[in-house]
Design an enzyme around this catalytic site. Structure first.
Site, PDB file in Angstrom:
ATOM      1  N   GLY A 222      29.270   7.172 -20.608  1.00 22.95           N
ATOM      2  CA  GLY A 222      30.155   7.243 -21.636  1.00 22.95           C
ATOM      3  C   GLY A 222      31.617   7.742 -20.838  1.00 22.95           C
ATOM      4  N   CYS A 273      17.283  12.407 -30.046  1.00 25.12           N
ATOM      5  CA  CYS A 273      16.346  12.921 -31.170  1.00 25.12           C
ATOM      6  C   CYS A 273      15.740  11.586 -31.760  1.00 25.12           C
ATOM      7  CB  CYS A 273      17.307  13.654 -32.244  1.00 25.12           C
ATOM      8  SG  CYS A 273      17.974  15.153 -32.031  1.00 25.12           S
ATOM      9  N   ASN A 277      14.388   5.089 -30.780  1.00 25.04           N
ATOM     10  CA  ASN A 277      12.847   4.884 -31.131  1.00 25.04           C
ATOM     11  C   ASN A 277      12.886   4.327 -32.433  1.00 25.04           C
ATOM     12  OD1 ASN A 277      12.002   5.477 -28.564  1.00 25.04           O
ATOM     13  ND2 ASN A 277      11.334   7.668 -29.169  1.00 25.04           N
ATOM     14  N   GLY A 516       5.738   5.323 -34.735  1.00 25.03           N
ATOM     15  CA  GLY A 516       5.883   4.139 -35.679  1.00 25.03           C
ATOM     16  C   GLY A 516       5.338   4.965 -37.018  1.00 25.03           C
TER      17      GLY A 516
END
Length: 606
Positions: A222, A273, A277, A516
């Site tokens: 970044g 966090c 995902n 999930g």
């Protein structure tokens, strides 16, 4: 050398006078050996990768494990964003606000010009035209990065729509954001280069009014890929404030119900966090599917129909490697496995593959991120740096939504805020209305992680997960959110939710399985949007009871789920002074609306 004698300046593939005069000015200041205008072609990418291998910056990985992929090991002093060296140099200090470092723009330009003087000697200066968001947009957001780092050029090709097409979009006089970058490591004649050039002196500076970025001394992520946080968040948030839209640190997720109805969510979580995902979720509830549109940044504006539309300005994923595995994020693993990936600061296996903490398998021997031998169960340090990364094309993601390149974007049904909290914050809470949702986002707290400098584990307030990425005053930013809600049709505004996958029991274990299984929480959110699901009104918002969640087939103790959902008034009363301290820190520009929400919360908690 004068600009007239620097090779490559006279062969520019553009008639854009503004661009040409800027390139000349920078070349005269930085004194590179040559100037190259990049075209973004496959051939150029391969040539630069070969060059990086030859320079020792890249290690070519075993093509049977990862085709066309490379590993870079950075200098140990150059491994993450440097918030302490990141500046917002607005004309007035108040416009940078209390969350940013500020310096007078004139003074900063003078300091940095001294640093830039001759800083590209012995190197090639690359001119990298790029577009953030789809090239076909009505008002494409263009930029040009000037850099002396080949690593930056190849990474920008993955992360942005870079090269010839972006340059053509600029025409002869189109507006573009000027992004200047140097690793700050000039080479004297005959001096041998190092594998990862950088400088001890680092500045990552933004001039919001003139839409400029000046970065010096770091080759990392970044700090150096200026299309990412510097443009897409810091400069874009200032543009969005002026132009009536939002530039946010959010993933964009498409969730498809068994009835084949699509819902789009934007979700803001601080670094590490679980944003990536969730962006690449594999729902565990039968009949539900998920697709991704982005894992890090969302640009949102109201459409002609009054709904809020989101587009992902990025073209690739720049994800944290440690913790990514076939269980936590199989879709990220499949994206990476397709090849064309640049890894930074992960470990190298003996057979030319990569490894990091959390990845399946226990290799006996590795070369760690510092280039040293590492032995399983013997070496006490991490093999991969906690902020090590993979940089990989979005187009390789197996669950990429077909709308990912649509300039219109997708209509957002729900906005999620989330953080990493062991206590206090329930698994999911629905805000009472838009302004209350802004308050929830504005007071978001999360335990600190490795993606930025600072003490790991402390709860820091990270408003809308934008604390390190705001291009202007945080109070004005909250007011901008409130204003957008006021001017919108309330019935079309996305509902706002707060999630916390990380609550722990008294014994320290996670109460919710996460990953999930988070699809079960999203299902409740969808049912709330459709007015189908129950929930209890609490002082902090609407929270489901255990029976409101679809837990079919989930082997989890109902008492644990109840504890994950619990709203403990005493814990929240302890939270109040922490929130108040943060609101006082925001200072004179804190909107009345946010203060009102705080007072109302205090009252509801008695």
């Amino acid at each position: 050398m004068t600009s007239a004698t620097i090779p490559g300046l006279d062969t520019a593939p553009t008639n854009h006078q503004g661009l040409l005069s800027w390139v000349e000015e920078v070349a005269e200041l930085t004194q590179p050996d040559r100037v190259v205008f990049t075209d973004g072609s496959e051939e150029e990418f391969q040539r630069l990768c070969d060059q990086l291998v030859e320079a020792g910056t890249f290690i070519r990985l075993n093509p049977e494990k990862h085709k066309n992929s490379y590993l870079a090991l950075s200098d140990p002093s150059d491994v993450a964003r440097v918030e302490s060296r990141t500046y917002i140099c607005s004309a007035k200090e108040i416009d940078a606000g209390p969350t940013n470092n500020w310096m007078d723009p004139g003074e900063m330009r003078s300091i940095m010009k001294d640093l830039y003087r001759g800083c590209m000697r012995g190197r090639t200066m690359y001119v990298v035209p790029f577009c953030m968001g789809p090239l076909g947009a009505e008002d494409p957001k263009l930029g040009v990065e000037i850099t002396d780092s080949e690593y930056v050029v190849v990474s920008m090709r993955t992360m942005t729509r870079m090269g010839k097409a972006a340059l053509e979009k600029m025409g002869d006089d189109g507006f573009f954001v000027k992004a200047l970058h140097s690793v700050g490591a000039p080479l004297e004649p005959g001096q041998k280069d190092v594998a990862w050039p950088c400088s001890e002196t680092k500045y990552i500076t933004h001039f919001p009014e003139t839409r400029e970025i000046w970065s010096y001394g770091s080759g990392y992520g970044g700090n150096a890929l200026l299309g990412k946080k510097c443009y897409s968040l810091r400069i874009a948030s200032a543009m969005a404030h002026d132009e009536g839209w939002l530039a946010e640190h959010m993933l964009i997720l498409k969730l498809i119900s068994p009835e084949n109805k699509a819902y789009y969510f934007a979700a803001a979580f601080p670094s590490a966090c679980g944003k990536t995902n969730l962006a690449m979720l594999q729902p565990t509830i039968p009949g539900w599917r998920a697709e991704t549109l982005g894992d890090d940044i969302a640009w949102m504006r109201f459409g002609k129909d009054g709904r809020l539309y989101a587009v992902n300005p990025e073209f690739g994923f720049f994800g944290v490697a440690p913790g990514t595995n076939w269980k936590s994020n199989p879709n990220a693993m499949r994206t990476i496995a397709a090849g064309n990936t640049v890894f930074t600061n992960v470990a190298l296996t003996d057979d030319g593959d990569v490894w990091w903490e959390g990845l399946e398998g226990d290799p006996q021997h590795l070369i760690d991120w510092k280039g040293n031998d590492w032995y399983f169960r013997e070496t006490e340090t991490n093999a991969a740096h906690p902020n090590s990364r993979y940089c990989t094309p979005m187009s390789q993601c197996p669950i990429l939504a077909p709308e990912w390149d649509d300039p219109q974007g997708v209509p957002i049904s729900g906005i999620l805020f989330g953080g990493r909290r062991k206590t206090t914050v329930p698994l999911v809470t629905e805000a009472r209305d838009w302004q209350h949702g802004v308050f929830i986002g504005a007071t978001l707290g999360s335990e600190q992680t490795a993606a930025a400098e600072g003490k790991v584990g402390n709860v820091r307030r990270d408003p809308m997960a934008m604390l390190p990425f705001l291009g202007y005053n945080v109070g004005d930013y909250f007011q901008h959110w409130i204003n957008l809600g006021k001017h919108a049709d309330e019935s079309k505004l996305p509902k706002v939710f707060f999630v916390n996958w990380f609550r722990r029991g008294d014994d320290g274990r996670f109460l919710w399985p996460g990953f999930g299984e988070n699809s079960r929480v999203l299902k409740w959110i969808v049912d709330r949007i459709e007015h189908k699901a129950g929930g209890a009104t609490t002082p902090i918002g609407t929270v489901p009871a255990v029976e409101d969640l679809d837990l079919d087939g989930l082997d989890v103790d109902a008492a644990d789920v109840a504890a994950a959902l619990a709203v403990d008034a005493d814990e929240w009363r302890q939270e109040l002074p922490l929130i108040e301290e943060w609101l006082q820190f925001v200072g004179e520009k804190l909107p009345t609306g946010v203060k009102d929400e705080f007072d109302a919360l205090k009252e509801r908690l008695g």
